[in-house]
Design a protein around this motif. Structure first.
Motif, mmCIF file in Angstrom:
data_model
loop_
_atom_site.group_PDB
_atom_site.id
_atom_site.type_symbol
_atom_site.label_atom_id
_atom_site.label_comp_id
_atom_site.label_asym_id
_atom_site.label_seq_id
_atom_site.Cartn_x
_atom_site.Cartn_y
_atom_site.Cartn_z
ATOM 1 N N LYS A 16 1.118 -6.981 -0.186
ATOM 2 C CA LYS A 16 1.635 -6.281 1.001
ATOM 3 C C LYS A 16 0.984 -4.767 0.808
ATOM 4 N N GLU A 17 0.525 -4.424 -0.284
ATOM 5 C CA GLU A 17 -0.270 -3.241 -0.452
ATOM 6 C C GLU A 17 -1.472 -3.268 0.009
ATOM 7 N N PHE A 18 -2.362 -4.536 -0.275
ATOM 8 C CA PHE A 18 -3.566 -4.596 0.261
ATOM 9 C C PHE A 18 -3.538 -4.966 1.910
ATOM 10 N N LEU A 23 -4.205 -2.659 7.078
ATOM 11 C CA LEU A 23 -3.957 -2.372 8.656
ATOM 12 C C LEU A 23 -4.533 -0.773 8.912
ATOM 13 N N TYR A 24 -4.338 -0.114 7.762
ATOM 14 C CA TYR A 24 -4.854 1.227 7.991
ATOM 15 C C TYR A 24 -6.423 1.383 8.360
ATOM 16 N N LEU A 25 -7.022 0.611 7.590
ATOM 17 C CA LEU A 25 -8.648 0.530 8.136
ATOM 18 C C LEU A 25 -8.717 0.004 9.371
ATOM 19 N N ILE A 45 -8.250 7.314 4.547
ATOM 20 C CA ILE A 45 -7.728 7.675 3.291
ATOM 21 C C ILE A 45 -6.305 7.057 2.982
ATOM 22 N N GLN A 46 -5.553 6.966 4.003
ATOM 23 C CA GLN A 46 -4.420 6.047 3.411
ATOM 24 C C GLN A 46 -4.516 4.861 3.309
ATOM 25 N N ALA A 47 -5.484 4.220 3.751
ATOM 26 C CA ALA A 47 -5.995 2.844 3.253
ATOM 27 C C ALA A 47 -6.279 2.655 1.940
ATOM 28 N N GLU A 49 -5.161 4.620 -0.330
ATOM 29 C CA GLU A 49 -4.152 5.138 -1.023
ATOM 30 C C GLU A 49 -3.368 3.817 -1.207
ATOM 31 N N GLU A 50 -3.349 2.630 -0.144
ATOM 32 C CA GLU A 50 -2.649 1.724 -0.322
ATOM 33 C C GLU A 50 -3.407 0.743 -1.328
ATOM 34 N N VAL A 51 -4.725 0.575 -1.560
ATOM 35 C CA VAL A 51 -5.307 -0.333 -2.199
ATOM 36 C C VAL A 51 -4.952 0.202 -3.647
ATOM 37 N N GLU A 52 -4.911 1.410 -4.037
ATOM 38 C CA GLU A 52 -4.481 1.915 -5.135
ATOM 39 C C GLU A 52 -3.093 1.539 -5.523
ATOM 40 N N HIS A 53 -2.304 1.509 -4.625
ATOM 41 C CA HIS A 53 -0.962 1.195 -5.020
ATOM 42 C C HIS A 53 -0.802 -0.671 -5.346
ATOM 43 N N GLY A 54 -1.670 -1.174 -4.773
ATOM 44 C CA GLY A 54 -1.775 -2.790 -5.145
ATOM 45 C C GLY A 54 -2.311 -2.799 -6.551
ATOM 46 N N HIS A 93 5.916 -0.183 9.961
ATOM 47 C CA HIS A 93 5.368 -0.725 8.600
ATOM 48 C C HIS A 93 5.973 -0.374 7.145
ATOM 49 N N GLU A 94 5.973 1.094 7.376
ATOM 50 C CA GLU A 94 6.229 1.626 5.950
ATOM 51 C C GLU A 94 7.813 1.643 5.799
ATOM 52 N N LYS A 95 8.522 1.318 6.894
ATOM 53 C CA LYS A 95 10.027 1.112 6.584
ATOM 54 C C LYS A 95 9.956 -0.307 5.988
ATOM 55 N N CYS A 96 9.366 -1.275 6.538
ATOM 56 C CA CYS A 96 9.423 -2.518 5.732
ATOM 57 C C CYS A 96 8.781 -2.613 4.264
ATOM 58 N N ILE A 97 7.717 -1.755 4.255
ATOM 59 C CA ILE A 97 7.522 -1.651 2.751
ATOM 60 C C ILE A 97 8.453 -0.913 1.756
ATOM 61 N N THR A 98 9.167 -0.076 2.209
ATOM 62 C CA THR A 98 10.376 0.595 1.604
ATOM 63 C C THR A 98 11.166 -0.398 1.266
ATOM 64 N N TRP A 122 8.491 5.205 -9.061
ATOM 65 C CA TRP A 122 7.147 6.053 -8.545
ATOM 66 C C TRP A 122 7.113 5.454 -7.349
ATOM 67 N N PHE A 123 7.231 4.243 -6.868
ATOM 68 C CA PHE A 123 7.026 3.642 -5.595
ATOM 69 C C PHE A 123 8.055 4.170 -4.663
ATOM 70 N N ILE A 124 9.037 4.233 -5.169
ATOM 71 C CA ILE A 124 10.608 4.803 -4.304
ATOM 72 C C ILE A 124 10.260 6.256 -3.784
ATOM 73 N N GLU A 126 7.382 7.671 -3.583
ATOM 74 C CA GLU A 126 6.238 7.466 -2.755
ATOM 75 C C GLU A 126 6.560 7.308 -1.484
ATOM 76 N N GLN A 127 7.411 6.170 -1.284
ATOM 77 C CA GLN A 127 7.808 5.803 -0.150
ATOM 78 C C GLN A 127 8.573 6.922 0.918
ATOM 79 N N ILE A 128 9.498 7.705 0.292
ATOM 80 C CA ILE A 128 10.053 8.741 0.822
ATOM 81 C C ILE A 128 9.076 9.786 1.366
ATOM 82 N N GLU A 129 7.829 9.904 0.679
ATOM 83 C CA GLU A 129 7.032 10.920 1.002
ATOM 84 C C GLU A 129 6.302 10.432 2.037
ATOM 85 N N GLU A 130 6.032 9.034 2.173
ATOM 86 C CA GLU A 130 4.917 8.655 3.145
ATOM 87 C C GLU A 130 5.595 8.375 4.621
ATOM 88 N N GLU A 131 7.188 7.865 4.406
ATOM 89 C CA GLU A 131 7.706 7.877 5.580
ATOM 90 C C GLU A 131 7.789 9.352 6.217
HETATM 91 FE FE1 OFO Z 1 2.423 2.900 2.236
HETATM 92 O O1 OFO Z 1 3.053 2.511 0.809
HETATM 93 FE FE2 OFO Z 1 2.093 1.531 -0.490
HETATM 94 O O2 OFO Z 1 3.717 1.379 -1.366
#
Ligand code: OFO
Length: 163
Positions: A16-18, A23-25, A45-47, A49-54, A93-98, A122-124, A126-131
């Motif tokens: 999902k993160e990848f 999607l962002y790319l 940059i967000q793209a 970040e998502e790869v880093e999450h993965g 999309h971010e709500k689905c990820i949350t 940490w991810f929880i 992060e999701q608050i911040e992103e949303e």
């Molecule tokens: Fe957009 O968030 Fe990853 O987890």
């Protein structure tokens, strides 16, 4: 020790993160095409970040002596209708990820897997911040997105994002 259920759900989350990165790319390419270079930079940059999450989940599984199963990444949307609809799409999309992250936390809790619970915190956060960041952009786009000068200034501002 990570159970099979937690292993499976974390491997799903890597995917999902990848996918989020893809999607962002895809959005970034489109935004660049239409000349919104600042928004394009922000989504690129967000793209990353998502790869880093993965990768964070990837490393966690390896460090826990569990195994990584990389699954096929589906093709992202590539046709978009306007900047506001792109950010609404991101928000949904971010709500689905949350939701997916919360499911991991619930499962870890059911299994009393304290290590994964601690990891997923940490991810929880992060999701608050992103949303919140995306909602903020949407609010402003709704307020003055039709005004070309305002959009230009916002594009400039988003282009200042460095990480
Ligand atoms: Fe957009 O968030 Fe990853 O987890």
């Amino acid at each position: 020790m990570i159970s099979n259920t937690i292993n499976e759900i974390l491997n799903e989350q890597i995917n999902k993160e990848f996918y989020s990165g893809y999607l962002y790319l895809s959005m970034s390419a489109h935004l660049k095409e239409i000349g919104l270079n600042g928004f394009a930079k922000w989504t690129r940059i967000q793209a990353k970040e998502e790869v880093e999450h993965g990768l964070k989940i990837f490393d966690y599984l390896i460090n826990c002596n569990s195994f990584v199963t990389l699954k096929q990444i589906r093709m992202p949307e590539f046709e978009f209708e306007g900047i506001l609809s792109i950010f609404n799409h991101i928000y949904e999309h971010e709500k689905c990820i949350t939701k997916a992250i919360m499911t991991i936390a619930e499962k870890a809790d059911e299994e009393n897997d304290r290590t994964t619970l601690n990891f997923i915190d940490w991810f929880i956060a992060e999701q608050i911040e992103e949303e919140e960041a995306v909602k903020n952009i949407i609010k402003r786009l709704e307020l003055f997105g039709e005004d070309k000068v305002a959009l230009y200034l916002m594009d400039k501002e988003l282009g200042e994002r460095e990480n």
